[in-house]
Design an enzyme around this catalytic site. Structure first.
Site, PDB file in Angstrom:
ATOM      1  N   HIS A 423       0.844  -1.215   0.000  1.00  0.00           N
ATOM      2  CA  HIS A 423       0.000   0.000   0.000  1.00  0.00           C
ATOM      3  C   HIS A 423       0.873   1.258   0.000  1.00  0.00           C
ATOM      4  O   HIS A 423       0.694   2.152  -0.833  1.00  0.00           O
ATOM      5  CB  HIS A 423      -0.889  -0.046   1.252  1.00  0.00           C
ATOM      6  CG  HIS A 423      -1.833   1.102   1.393  1.00  0.00           C
ATOM      7  ND1 HIS A 423      -3.197   0.970   1.258  1.00  0.00           N
ATOM      8  CD2 HIS A 423      -1.626   2.409   1.676  1.00  0.00           C
ATOM      9  CE1 HIS A 423      -3.769   2.155   1.430  1.00  0.00           C
ATOM     10  NE2 HIS A 423      -2.828   3.043   1.706  1.00  0.00           N
ATOM     11  N   GLU A 424       1.824   1.308   0.922  1.00  0.00           N
ATOM     12  CA  GLU A 424       2.634   2.528   1.052  1.00  0.00           C
ATOM     13  C   GLU A 424       3.540   2.723  -0.159  1.00  0.00           C
ATOM     14  O   GLU A 424       3.733   3.849  -0.623  1.00  0.00           O
ATOM     15  CB  GLU A 424       3.462   2.500   2.349  1.00  0.00           C
ATOM     16  CG  GLU A 424       2.650   2.312   3.628  1.00  0.00           C
ATOM     17  CD  GLU A 424       1.441   3.220   3.725  1.00  0.00           C
ATOM     18  OE1 GLU A 424       1.485   4.348   3.216  1.00  0.00           O
ATOM     19  OE2 GLU A 424       0.415   2.783   4.291  1.00  0.00           O
ATOM     20  N   GLU A 446      -6.029   6.595  -2.332  1.00  0.00           N
ATOM     21  CA  GLU A 446      -6.308   5.439  -1.484  1.00  0.00           C
ATOM     22  C   GLU A 446      -6.980   4.285  -2.226  1.00  0.00           C
ATOM     23  O   GLU A 446      -6.801   3.129  -1.866  1.00  0.00           O
ATOM     24  CB  GLU A 446      -7.155   5.864  -0.281  1.00  0.00           C
ATOM     25  CG  GLU A 446      -6.511   6.964   0.569  1.00  0.00           C
ATOM     26  CD  GLU A 446      -5.131   6.573   1.109  1.00  0.00           C
ATOM     27  OE1 GLU A 446      -4.765   5.393   1.028  1.00  0.00           O
ATOM     28  OE2 GLU A 446      -4.417   7.473   1.597  1.00  0.00           O
TER      29      GLU A 446
END
Ligand SMILES: [Zn+2]
Length: 913
Positions: A423-424, A446
């Site tokens: 995700h990051e 997101e």
């Protein structure tokens, strides 16, 4: 940014067995677990500055009045601390405006002036052994004027300003006179720091410089520059300062243009004690000792390389005695130095993080075909972190529980660590390189990052079936989106509260990711990849909104001669700007014609049909005609998104039914399956005959349909029955095949959907089916959790036996770590006060293994004794675990009212947390 959702206990498998109990209790237990989450989610928040702080800060800068710190007005030159005042004497409260709030209040900065360069220095007063409270800062901001104005508006929050250091000068405007120590005003609601030029203007196309010295506060609220600590192997408490600036906490750290659209270069310097190491977004370029007098510190000035253009919310620092391990991520684009860092006594728990971060960095570089632009990417796990993790460019920061992994950690932890890192790292492109113009399009960050968690993990952990898990996640998201009170993915936001609410894990993250998945499926993977590459390259170091994305993807499709046959922007906006989702109703008219219609799907059949249901969508529908009993169905294997484009039929927003002419005749043995692999975020309803044929196929040979299709059908049939689209009998007939079902995914969806129908079910029927599932590990994991929660003897006895061995020997070596939470939970439930004290002490003395500590705390929350639960909560009040502790107790039926009372009694403190 990764936001954690409230999870029920997720214990698991191996060596457990149970025989019988009816599934009504199972579902009731499940309902009780989720009740706690719902209560926690919907408990309202008071106004943030409204309680004991109100009188002290309403006209001030809202600094924390509880902090009485040392301050020396000359400390930048002498670096000594001698006087004791809360606020520098140069500031008088008359300089702050008393705020009258017009409605609606405009929280957006004017766009006449654009920042280009920040020169930021901070000097926190602490050593590894001493607690930090405050820091001195200087910031110099270069900005360019794009349209004449006589006003400079900046953001500031909870900072104290040295008026005598205020300077405003021209960089290239020769007629502008330098100003010092000028008047300014402040608005406590908008956080606007406003300078009015009395007789001059900033002139278009000229550049200027604003600079000031200020004092900031290092709090423990895990926002802005904040403090954290850990206990080392010698039992000493060690302090660190780190940062969390998204979404609007940069203004709490330094004066700035704190909106994502105002990108600039940052030169960062940190003056720190020699006992500490420092990290920031960029590599260190220079370090020098500062020789000062009358001071307890050995000051070192560390200077970092200038950043690339980026938004304020991505600035990051870490000042600590942490240690790191490193590696090199190699791809065809670049070689990037990757470091993973933690407190020194957790250094042996970084293997997974190091390997995953190197793999993901090269994976995403190759996938997006855009190189990672910095020389290094550091990842740091810190003990206290408000969210799951944060994607600061070059310095991603994680909550330890999402970062550390050892051989005692659970499978859930392993999967979390991998997903959160994916995700990051995905944010390095979606968010950092290309940033939304404003927070309304936060889903561009997101949604892509949530999709990347599963999609990226699936690529590097091929046996984890992460795309199946993603389907499971989307089934829960669509369920939540089925209420009439849901919200759109892209929502107009203005105030800080609205921006905060937009960080919604279900809609912004979850439904946002379903839109990304839809893009991949309807465009085809190659077009999607090429379009994304173009989008990232075109808007590198800039800002974009969803319209920029739609136009770029549409252009790419046209370049590849793919005619979408709709206005792509108009089509996609129906998915981002409207709330809810459609149900597509497909009815067979005759052997070659279908009737297709749509309306908004709302689970609650009592919601009136009129306005709420008149919202309509552009739906890229896919259909397949199957034959009962035939082998080689289109769905035996998962759908290949590369080949879906030609199958897409666009259904335009219309209330009238559409008649679809099929290119093949359907016999009585043919049935339809629509929305292949849930490419589109919607429900599908068929006519009754088609549902019966599908049920027949499942009974004959369910594996002719893929596991994801089977799960999707279960989700649809139960939701439609609940919303009274048809009789529940159709749903019950549909699941008669479950005694043959050995796959995790359909069962997971079924267990989630069963609770509404539980009173209607023949539970012995369900129970008999469940017994046959022991060959599938993932199904077992869920069932063992439920079995112990509903107190099946075989489950609880085994758990208690493990627990007693642990309490007697204090040795966890023979403890099945995957089942640790459930064993601790059952042991505490059936144990004595002495057992409780034993686990409580273990939790207190466990600082090096965050996962174990969390498991011990989760186990304690399972007590049935009110006084023990009370002690547990009070014990956590001064720790960073207090929110987790409350969530845990809320899940416990014996602790619901107690947790409520605890929240009410400690609201101010909890809110600040
Ligand atoms: Zn994120």
């Amino acid at each position: 940014m990764q936001i954690e959702e409230v999870n029920a206990l997720q214990p698991v498998k191996i060596g457990f067995n149970f025989t019988k109990k009816n599934v009504i209790i199972l579902a009731v237990a499940f309902l009780l677990v989720i009740t706690g989450s719902i209560l926690a989610t919907y408990y309202g928040k008071p106004n943030k500055c409204s309680n004991n702080l109100q009188g002290k800060c309403e006209n001030l800068v809202c600094s924390n009045p509880n902090l009485i710190q040392t301050w020396n007005t000359n400390c930048f030159s002498t670096l000594s601390t001698t006087t004791t005042k809360f606020r520098p004497t140069e500031i008088s409260s008359t300089e702050f405006t008393t705020t009258f709030i017009p409605t609606p209040l405009n929280y957006r900065l004017p766009t006449n002036l654009k920042p280009t360069y920040y020169d930021l220095t901070i000097q926190p007063f602490f050593k590894a052994n001493t607690e930090p409270f405050d820091y001195n800062g200087t910031v110099s901001i270069d900005f360019v004027c794009e349209q004449n104005t006589n006003q400079l508006v900046l953001h500031m929050k909870d900072l104290d300003v040295y008026n005598s250091t205020l300077t405003l000068s021209a960089i290239n405007d020769t007629i502008f006179t330098t100003k010092k120590n000028f008047k300014w005003t402040y608005n406590n609601n908008t956080h606007f720091f406003v300078i009015d030029l009395e007789r001059e203007s900033f002139r278009a196309n000229f550049s200027y410089r604003f600079s000031v010295k200020f004092k900031g506060y290092i709090t423990n609220d895990q926002l802005g520059f904040y403090k954290s600590s850990y206990v080392n192997n010698n039992g000493q408490k060690k302090w660190l300062v780190t940062s969390q600036l998204e979404y609007i906490e940069a203004r709490k750290s330094f004066i700035c243009f704190d909106e994502p659209g105002f990108k600039a270069l940052f030169k960062i310097r940190i003056i720190h004690d020699k006992s500490l190491d420092v990290m920031s977004n960029m590599p260190i370029v220079k370090q020098e000792n500062l020789i000062e007098i009358n001071d307890d510190y050995d000051w070192v000035l560390t200077e970092f390389k200038e950043t690339v253009p980026m938004s304020t919310y991505l600035v990051a620092i870490l000042i600590s005695d942490f240690k790191c391990r490193d590696g090199l991520s190699q791809s065809s684009f670049s070689n990037v130095k990757v470091k993973v860092c933690s407190r020194p006594n957790a250094l042996d728990q970084l293997d997974l993080a190091l390997n995953s971060s190197m793999e993901f960095l090269s994976f995403f570089e190759n996938y997006y075909q855009v190189s990672y632009p910095l020389e290094k990417l550091d990842h740091v796990g810190v003990p206290d972190f408000k969210f799951g993790a944060m994607e600061n460019w070059g310095l991603a920061i994680y909550k330890e529980a999402n970062f550390l992994f050892n051989d005692k950690s659970t499978q859930t932890t392993e999967s979390n660590v991998v997903r959160v890192i994916a995700h990051e790292i995905s944010h390095m492109w979606f968010g950092n390189l290309v940033t939304p113009k404003w927070w309304n399009d936060l889903w561009l960050n997101e949604g892509f990052a949530r999709f990347a968690e599963y999609f990226g993990s699936n690529a590097i952990k091929k046996d984890w079936r992460m795309l199946d898990t993603f389907t499971d996640v989307l089934m829960n998201v669509i369920q939540s989106d089925s209420s009439d009170t849901t919200r759109p993915v892209s929502l107009d936001v203005n105030s800080p509260e609205e921006i905060e609410d937009n960080f919604n894990p279900t809609i912004t993250y979850g439904k946002g990711s379903s839109i990304v998945k839809m893009l991949l499926y309807i465009l085809g993977e190659d077009t999607f990849r090429n379009g994304i590459e173009n989008y990232l390259k075109k808007y590198s170091y800039q800002n974009a909104d969803q319209f920029d994305l739609w136009i770029t993807l549409d252009k790419q499709a046209k370049n590849e001669s793919k005619l979408l046959r709709v206005n792509f922007t108009d089509a996609m906006v129906t998915w981002t700007k409207q709330k809810g989702h459609p149900v597509v109703q497909i009815k067979k008219i005759n052997s070659s014609h279908l009737s297709i219609s749509q309306n908004r799907f709302i689970l609650d059949s009592n919601v009136v049909q009129t306005t709420l249901r008149e919202v309509l969508w552009y739906i890229p529908l896919t259909l397949s005609i199957e034959k009962i009993g035939s082998e080689g169905s289109s769905f035996t294997n998962q759908v290949d998104p590369s080949n879906l484009f030609d199958k897409v039929i666009w259904i335009s927003p219309t209330k009238n039914e559409i008649i679809l002419n099929l290119d093949q005749n359907m016999t009585n043995e043919n049935f339809l399956i629509a929305n292949l692999d849930m490419a589109v975020f919607c429900r599908i309803n068929y006519d009754e005959t088609n549902w019966k044929l599908i049920s027949q196929q499942l009974l004959t040979n369910h594996q002719e349909l893929s596991n994801r299709t089977r799960a999707q059908l279960i989700s649809d049939v139960f939701s439609l029955a609940q919303a009274l689209y048809f009789s529940p009998e159709i749903a019950f007939n549909h699941i008669k095949y479950l005694d043959k079902e050995l796959d995790y995914l359909p069962w997971s969806v079924f267990l989630n959907r069963i609770k509404y129908f539980i009173d209607l079910l023949d539970t012995s029927f369900i129970y008999n089916k469940l017994q046959n599932l022991w060959t599938d590990r993932l199904v077992r994991n869920n069932l063992i959790q439920y079995a112990c929660q509903i107190e099946l003897e075989e489950c609880t006895e085994t758990a208690i036996s493990y627990f007693h061995k642990y309490v007697t020997t204090a040795d966890m070596n023979n403890f099945p770590s995957q089942l640790r939470i459930i064993i601790l939970c059952v042991g505490i439930q059936y144990g004595t006060t002495k057992d409780f004290n034993f686990i409580l002490n273990k939790a207190k003395n466990t600082s090096n293994d965050t996962t174990l500590k969390n498991d011990l705390l989760a186990g304690l929350s399972c007590s049935k004794e009110q006084h023990l639960l009370n002690r547990y909560l009070n014990d956590q009040i001064n720790t960073s675990s207090v929110i987790t502790a409350i969530r845990n107790v809320l899940k416990n039926p014996s602790g619901n009212s107690l947790a409520w009372q605890f929240i009410k009694n400690n609201w101010s403190y909890i809110y600040e947390k």
